[in-house]
Structure formats: C-alpha cells, structure tokens
Design a protein around this motif. Structure first.
Motif, PDB file in Angstrom:
ATOM      1  N   TRP A  96       0.843  -1.184   0.000  1.00 58.40           N
ATOM      2  CA  TRP A  96       0.000   0.000   0.000  1.00 58.40           C
ATOM      3  C   TRP A  96       0.888   1.246   0.000  1.00 58.40           C
ATOM      4  O   TRP A  96       1.784   1.373   0.845  1.00 58.40           O
ATOM      5  N   TYR A 110       0.936   5.152   0.565  1.00 60.61           N
ATOM      6  CA  TYR A 110       0.174   6.281   1.117  1.00 60.61           C
ATOM      7  C   TYR A 110       0.929   7.568   0.857  1.00 60.61           C
ATOM      8  O   TYR A 110       2.155   7.655   1.057  1.00 60.61           O
ATOM      9  N   SER A 164      -3.342   5.077  -1.834  1.00 64.95           N
ATOM     10  CA  SER A 164      -4.378   5.631  -0.969  1.00 64.95           C
ATOM     11  C   SER A 164      -3.920   6.953  -0.378  1.00 64.95           C
ATOM     12  O   SER A 164      -2.743   7.138  -0.052  1.00 64.95           O
ATOM     13  N   ASP A 193      -6.633   3.667   6.304  1.00 60.88           N
ATOM     14  CA  ASP A 193      -6.830   2.530   5.389  1.00 60.88           C
ATOM     15  C   ASP A 193      -5.490   1.893   5.036  1.00 60.88           C
ATOM     16  O   ASP A 193      -5.373   0.663   4.960  1.00 60.88           O
TER      17      ASP A 193
END
Length: 456
Positions: free
Chosen positions: A33, A35, A65, A70
């Motif tokens: 992920w 960020y 994201s 999240d």
C-alpha cells in the motif's frame, strides 16, 4: 503479508518495490500500500511500479491511498519515508541557516532540527495510529532526521520501531570492494548516531582490512571518503568517518561552498522533481521507468557536491555517480529486516536502535546507530568497543540537542527549542541560535504550528 509505504509517492519507492520483486522467500510481501497526501505523485509512482512489475507473474499487488488509516490497517510492516513541509520546507531549512552564515543542510545542523520540530508531531500521530490499527507491525523508519524520529516514535511503539540508513553499510561494502574483497564476507565495527558515526574496523575472514586501506595511497584516494575528507585526515583519525561528518570536520569550508553555489540541494531537487512528475504524467508507453532512472542518476551525481569540489545541479561525469541499485542501499537493508523478522532469517546489519547498555556514555533509551543482529525475536545490539573521547563527546552533545528538540516538538517549549539550536556544535552563538529558531518559526508554517504561531 502487507507492507505500507508512507511517502508512497517518493523517489525511493521503486527501490523497495524492486527488492520485493526479487524476493523469493516465504512468507513474502504480496500486498503493498502506497500512502501519500499528493494524489498526482501517487499516480506517477504507481505507473513506475507497474512498469517494473511487467513480466513478474507474482509481483506484489499495489494499492494507492490518501487515507492513512486505510493504508495502515492490518499492516505487518510500515516503511516510513515522509517529508513534512515538502521540499519547500527543506529549502527554508537551508536558507534560514545560510542567511546567518550557518550550515544549511537537510539533516545536519540547524536545518535538521527544524526538520525534526515539524516532523515529530506527525510521526507521533502515525505511531499512535499504528498501535491502534496494526499493533503487531514493525515500523522501519527512513524519515529524516532518522535517529531523532526513531527515538520519538519509540516512546509509543518501543522496540518495534527501528531506523535505517544505508550510509554505514554502504561504506563498509565500498571499503571491501576497493581492496578487491567480497563485501558479503565482511563484518563492520561501527559506532555513532544517525549521520554521525565512524567505521573503526572492517573484518574480512577475521582480518581487520582497514589499516591496509589507510596505508594504500591510491586506493584510499579512490574511496569516496578519501575525496571528501582527504587521505591525510583519514590517516590522522585512523578510522573512516560517516560522510556527513564532513560538515563537522570541515564546517567553514562546507558553509562557504554552499553559499557560493548558485542553488542549494533542496532547490535543485525541487526543480528536478517538479519536472519529473510533470513528464511522467505526460509520458506515453513505458517511459516512466526510464525517466525515473535518469532522474535518479542526476540526483546521485550531485549528492554532497559541496564536499567534492562540484557545483550543485551541474552535470557530473559518470565516474562521480553514486550507484544505488535495488539490491543495495536502504531498500536492501529494509528487505533484510523484514525477512529476518518474518522468516527468522537471522541477519547482522547496522541500524538505529535503542541503546540499552551498548554505548555507556549515552542514556539507555537513546537511539544509536550500531551493528545489530535481527531475527524473529526482534533486534539485538551487538557488544562493541566503547567510542573514544572525541567520538563520545560529539555524540553526547548532539544527542542532548536531539532530545531537547524532541521535547520542544512534543511540548511546544520555545525554551527547549532555543537551547537545542544554541547548543548544537555547528551553531557557535546563543544569539544566532535564537535567531535561527525565530527564522524557522517565521518562514515554515509547520514549525510555527508547534509553538502556537509566528514570532511576529
């Protein structure tokens, strides 16, 4: 396993992803992920990673994201490399100091303190979120100033936070390679703080090869540190300093060189990154990776230009480039940490960790940069020979400044901040220290916010 990269739109992210692509162990990171607060940067970096993943059937999937929660939820590892205030903040870090004829540099000197002041509150908030959303995760911190940030985050997450920097390990590898030896068979005796340490021995098959290098005129001159410090000073010391100690040992020369340059490092990077992200957005086909590689080469060639007699931003000959392939540098260190913890692949490396009893002249909860062993039970600092008086004294002075900076960032104490700036070894005046603090508060909103507003 899930890896969250904070600062996912940053330039170094492809190194981490390339390291993951070549990792064949089990379990492995299969969920990445990214960020970032900037959607455009995230989109550009996702395109670069997608092109690297092309042809890898088992490439880790990538999710981007702008939601911190999240991105963090359920993570096994969190890789933190953010820049609070962006490159605009970095340019102010440099110029506020330079306007007072003091070193203006990202992590060393007053610029590093300003960077820490505005970054610590953000990283402490992240630490609390990690404790809530990913309580079993390890945080691998690369956010600068790395030692200071790691120490602050440990107040929330304990030893689950460790700091990485590729400079010490890279120095040891280059020493072995310069002598024609296999660096994988070398052990490094290193002690210090982040961006302030000394390589004291390099053991290869049990032999300390450092005296051999120091006695070799040609090879010592070929070593990057031989260029930065000069062969005579390295022989006088009898050790190889971390390259950032150039700013302490040759402070006047460094300040003059930076002042004489047409632009600072931050100004060069701001222009370069602006052009890169614009060109990636406009690029067609598979051009993103080639643009990234070209930009990285230019960045590397201009690294610490002031220490090498070069001009920041000018094209440098190929032999001056600092190679940083994916299997080396901090990405390789980060992968080794994750493999050691998740697969119990015991490894020895140099990390920023809690001191304990490692360096007797520093507090137990201070973060130091020393050799450690990492395994499924965590990080274990190795027993070392104690630093000498000059090394201990400089470490103590800088650590005192770091701890005052952490206190100021947490409490909003202008007194602690003024003491931090004034007591730093590279600031030779209380009057200048107070002017530095006022200058950063006036020019950087994120620093002003720590103290409740501007001075005027």
């Amino acid at each position: 396993m899930k890896l969250t990269v904070l600062g996912g739109g940053g330039f170094r992210v492809p190194y981490v992803y390339q390291a993951l692509l070549h990792d064949q162990g089990s379990p492995r990171i299969d969920d990445v992920w990214l960020y970032d607060t900037d959607p455009a940067r995230l989109k550009a970096m996702a395109e670069v990673l997608a092109q690297f993943a092309d042809g890898h059937a088992d490439a880790p999937r990538v999710t981007v994201s702008t939601s911190l929660d999240d991105a963090l939820e359920g993570s096994d590892f969190v890789f933190a490399a953010i820049r609070v205030g962006g490159l605009t903040g970095r340019m102010c870090d440099e110029r506020v100091a330079l306007d007072l004829d003091v070193l203006g540099q990202e992590t060393t000197g007053p610029g590093g303190l300003a960077y820490g002041l505005r970054t610590i509150p953000v990283m402490l908030d992240i630490a609390h979120r990690v404790r809530r959303l990913a309580p079993h995760a390890y945080v691998i911190n690369f956010t600068n100033p790395a030692g200071m940030i790691t120490e602050a985050m440990q107040s929330v997450l304990g030893d689950r936070v460790l700091g990485i920097c590729d400079t010490p390990s890279g120095l040891g590898r280059r020493i072995a390679t310069t002598l024609g030896l296999d660096p994988s068979r070398a052990q490094f005796d290193y002690v210090g703080l982040n961006h302030l340490g000394w390589m004291r021995r390099v053991l290869h098959d049990g032999e300390d090869i450092l005296p051999r290098l120091l006695a070799d005129e040609r090879r010592l001159g070929d070593l990057e540190e031989g260029v930065v410090f000069g062969r005579e000073w390295l022989r006088d010391l009898g050790v190889i300093p971390n390259e950032y100690l150039y700013y302490y040992y040759f402070n006047r020369e460094a300040v003059r060189s930076i002042l004489d340059a047409p632009q600072t490092r931050g100004e060069f990077l701001a222009r370069q990154q602006r052009e890169f992200y614009q060109r990636v957005t406009e690029a067609a086909g598979g051009a993103a990776v080639s643009l990234w590689r070209k930009t990285i080469a230019d960045r590397s060639a201009n690294y610490m230009a002031e220490a090498k007699g070069a001009v920041q931003g000018e094209a440098q000959p190929d032999e001056d480039f600092r190679p940083d392939p994916a299997h080396q540098g901090y990405a390789g260190v980060a992968l080794s940490v994750m493999a050691a913890i998740s697969r119990n692949e015991r490894a020895t490396m140099i990390l920023n960790v809690r001191n304990g009893t490692t360096v007797s002249g520093l507090p137990r909860d201070a973060v130091v940069e020393v050799p450690v062993t990492v395994d499924a039970n965590g990080v274990h600092p190795l027993t070392i020979t104690q630093p000498d008086l000059h090394q201990t004294g400089l470490m103590q002075q800088v650590k005192a400044v770091e701890r005052l900076t952490i206190s100021a960032a947490v409490t909003g104490s202008r007194t602690d901040a003024a003491k931090a700036f004034s007591l730093h070894p590279l600031v030779d005046s209380v009057t200048v220290g107070r002017k530095l603090l006022d200058g950063y508060i006036d020019r950087i909103p994120e620093v002003a916010e720590v103290f409740g507003g501007k001075t005027s």
